[in-house]
Design an enzyme around this catalytic site. Structure first.
Site, short mmCIF file in Angstrom:
data_model
loop_
_atom_site.label_atom_id
_atom_site.label_comp_id
_atom_site.label_asym_id
_atom_site.label_seq_id
_atom_site.Cartn_x
_atom_site.Cartn_y
_atom_site.Cartn_z
N PHE A 1 0.96 -1.14 -0.05
CA PHE A 1 0.14 -0.15 0.00
C PHE A 1 0.92 1.34 -0.11
CE2 PHE A 1 -2.68 -3.28 1.99
CZ PHE A 1 -3.99 -3.02 1.57
N ASP A 2 0.52 2.10 -1.05
CA ASP A 2 1.01 3.47 -0.84
C ASP A 2 0.34 4.31 0.66
OD1 ASP A 2 2.40 6.06 -1.28
OD2 ASP A 2 0.26 6.70 -1.93
N LYS A 3 0.88 5.14 1.11
CA LYS A 3 0.41 5.44 2.33
C LYS A 3 -0.56 6.73 2.15
CE LYS A 3 2.55 8.30 5.32
NZ LYS A 3 1.72 9.43 5.48
N LYS B 1 10.49 2.88 -4.22
CA LYS B 1 9.20 2.17 -4.23
C LYS B 1 9.18 0.91 -5.28
CE LYS B 1 6.26 5.69 -2.30
NZ LYS B 1 4.87 6.24 -2.38
#
Length: 668
Positions: free
Chosen positions: A354-356, A536
């Site tokens: 998940f990206d925050k 990422k």
């Protein structure tokens, strides 16, 4: 029926689009099939009438051949003319062969059952396609154009970018547009799946508003196909009809039908070897009379029965029907799945990255701290911050400008020049020949005094993001921001665990301590912080190597490279975002994290149904081939079982159209 050598679904779509029409409209094929059955039944019953002329029976059977074989012959001719070899042709060969042997009733029965199954299959698959086509009906055909202080109703296709339109209360919205006058709730569920209407407010559009999409907020934008609430709205068109979000959604969903899933590629490879083997077997069986004590007609009849029994229609359609139904159901739920591969892959996923910001959090940080250092006032700190950050479109910059402007009230803001953005670190600009830098610890490369670093650490320890402001060599002050977790995030993560997602990781460019604070709040155990965009990508690659398959979910813009590296890339809030629609394998049209369990649950159900269909189709072929070779089953029972299995896999796949998300009911 589907072809036995086909490499895509084009023939199937062509058949559905053209072969239903006739004097009875879309039901012509079904009417012809029923007529064939009635003539067959009448001819069969007349056999029991004594001294009844045989030529009348034969005439009835020949008429049954005509009605039962009309569409089968039509399709066979069309596909053979294109160099394709269809099962329809093989069925015709079997029926003609039965007639040559004098088994007219048997041949008519074959054509009746085949044409009946054909028409019912077309009807069932049509239901799935109509589910997609119905999306096109969401947008109204006309719009009210406001021009020269006059109202004019025009076709939606004539709208141009920049046109001002009036949207009446409780009416469908005709175009993707920017609200410039009025406010009120808009139901976006047809596009995004969001069940609660969203409040829309006016954006103060200027002449170059079309060149400033980064400044639009979700509350300013409306989409074609959504439904206005009780308030009248005026809006300026952002996209012409063919480029609207709903139009792109329809195009992508239709294109998704042509993409092949891993299972479909397997069935193609299987058919590549299976079909020639069966054709060789059929030819051999035609000459069985040379080896065993039976007539040529018996050997030929058995060969035709095996040909019918071994035709892999159910196998060929088992996966495409499930993919089509799954993609259509997802689109109705506000989830865009781009074909069979992501549909099946998502069903196999057990790990998610998940990206925050904007995914697990609201993505709308707020300014919480403004702490000036010695020699500077809070007003000066805020003035520098607004001057530099107001030219940036980063979410943190927007939050700083919004919060600081409220605190400054009427205080003047100096003019900043030469803005430079340092990716993942901060920004810099000049004010009156002084260099102003605003950013995180990484921007200042370890040159931060210990006492200031201690203050930053204290703020970050409470889950805030700390930003330093420097003027030349002087430390001006410290800004603190907080991005709160989404209200539904913790519950969504529990639902994902209930669905079998065993590993969830947060990836963020934010400070590790800040990220860990958010993670504790929502229930994520593993956090990788301080990541640059390229970091990422590496993180997803490491996860993929470790977990075999991993999904990446983010906003579809900044996270596009990481999504491309993952097994399945999932974009949040894709409505209106061209980049998200193009880059993601799966797009959650609404800004709702709760759509993720629905998408995963649907994909897993699709995977189960695909497996069931494979077992049904392969199992039926495996049973029928030996039964027909041994003469236990004749053409009639073979074609009945053949068509029955095809219909079973199609209707089994159609169950996906009624799929409901049950993850909320699962124990957590």
């Amino acid at each position: 029926m589907t072809t036995i050598h086909q490499k895509d679904e084009d023939t199937h779509q062509h058949n559905d689009a053209h072969n239903h029409q006739g004097i009875f409209g879309p039901y012509t094929e079904l009417v012809f099939s029923v007529t064939c059955g009635a003539l067959l039944a009448l001819g069969y019953l007349l056999n029991f009438v004594e001294n009844f002329p045989a030529w009348i029976n034969l005439s009835l059977y020949l008429m049954a051949y005509f009605f039962g074989g009309f569409f089968t012959t039509k399709e066979a001719i069309e596909t053979i003319s294109k160099g394709r070899f269809e099962i329809d042709f093989l069925m015709l060969v079997a029926a003609v062969g039965a007639g040559i042997l004098g088994e007219w009733a048997e041949g008519a029965l074959l054509l009746f059952l085949f044409s009946l199954g054909h028409s019912l299959e077309h009807y069932a698959m049509g239901r799935a396609r109509n589910s997609i086509s119905s999306l096109a009906d969401l947008a109204p055909p006309t719009a009210v154009l406001l021009k020269n202080q006059k109202r004019q109703e025009i076709p939606v296709n004539e709208l141009e970018k920049g046109d001002t339109i009036l949207i009446k209360p409780n009416s469908k919205i005709p175009a993707d547009a920017l609200v410039i006058k009025g406010s009120g709730p808009v139901d976006q569920s047809p596009i995004t799946g969001e069940s609660i209407p969203l409040e829309k407010v006016a954006y103060q559009a200027n002449d170059d508003f079309l060149q400033q999409p980064e400044k639009y907020l979700s509350e300013n934008r409306i989409f074609a196909g959504s439904i206005n609430g009780p308030s009248a709205l005026e809006a300026r068109v952002l996209k012409v009809a063919q480029d609207s979000t709903i139009a792109r959604l329809i195009r992508i969903v239709k294109e998704a039908e042509k993409q092949k899933s891993p299972t479909q590629r397997f069935t193609d490879r299987f058919e590549k070897y299976f079909v020639p083997s069966i054709l060789i077997l059929v030819v051999v069986l035609c000459f069985a009379f040379l080896v065993i004590d039976e007539s040529f007609s018996s050997s030929f009849y058995r060969a035709m029965a095996v040909l019918v029994a071994a035709s892999p229609c159910a196998l060929a359609i088992s996966t495409p029907s499930a993919v089509l139904s799954g993609v259509a159901r997802a689109a109705r739920g506000g989830v865009l799945i781009k074909g069979g591969r992501p549909l099946e892959d998502l069903g196999n996923i057990e790990s998610i990255a998940f990206d925050k910001t904007g995914t697990l959090t609201e993505g709308k940080p707020k300014l919480t701290h403004s702490l000036p250092f010695d020699g500077f006032t809070e007003i000066q700190l805020l003035q520098y911050a607004v001057a530099v950050e107001q030219a940036s479109d980063h979410p943190l910059a927007t939050a700083i400008v919004k919060g600081a402007t409220l605190l400054l009230k009427d205080s003047p803001v100096p003019q900043a020049e030469g803005l430079q953005s340092i990716t993942g670190k901060g920004v810099s600009a000049r004010i009156d020949q002084d260099q102003i830098r605003i950013g995180n610890q990484a921007l200042f490369e370890g040159n931060i005094p210990k006492e200031i670093l201690a203050q930053m650490t204290e703020i970050e320890g409470t889950g805030h993001t700390a930003m330093l402001v420097q003027k030349g060599d002087h430390w001006v002050g410290l800004l603190g921001l907080m991005d709160t977790p989404r209200a539904e995030a913790a519950d969504v993560l529990k639902r994902l665990r209930s669905l079998g997602i065993r590993k969830m990781v947060m990836l963020t460019g934010d400070n590790q301590r800040v990220a860990e604070t958010v993670a504790r709040t929502i229930g994520i155990s593993e956090v990788w912080g301080n990541l640059m965009p390229e970091d990422k990508v590496d993180a997803v690659a490491r996860l993929d190597a470790r977990e075999n398959k991993v999904a990446m979910i983010g906003d579809g813009v900044n996270d596009a490279p990481a999504m491309a590296k993952s097994t399945v890339g999932i974009a949040m809030g894709a409505a209106g975002s061209d980049v998200a629609l193009e880059t993601a394998d799966i797009a959650l049209m609404g800004d709702q994290l709760s759509s993720l369990p629905f998408a995963i649950g649907l994909s897993r159900e699709a995977k189960r149904i695909i497996k069931q269909n494979l077992w049904i189709s392969l199992g039926m072929v495996g049973i029928l081939i030996p039964l027909t070779i041994l003469g236990i089953a004749s053409i009639g029972p073979a074609v009945l079982a053949h068509e029955g299995s095809t219909l079973i896999v199609v209707f089994n796949a159609l169950r996906l159209l009624t799929y409901q998300d049950k993850s909320e009911e699962l124990p957590t």
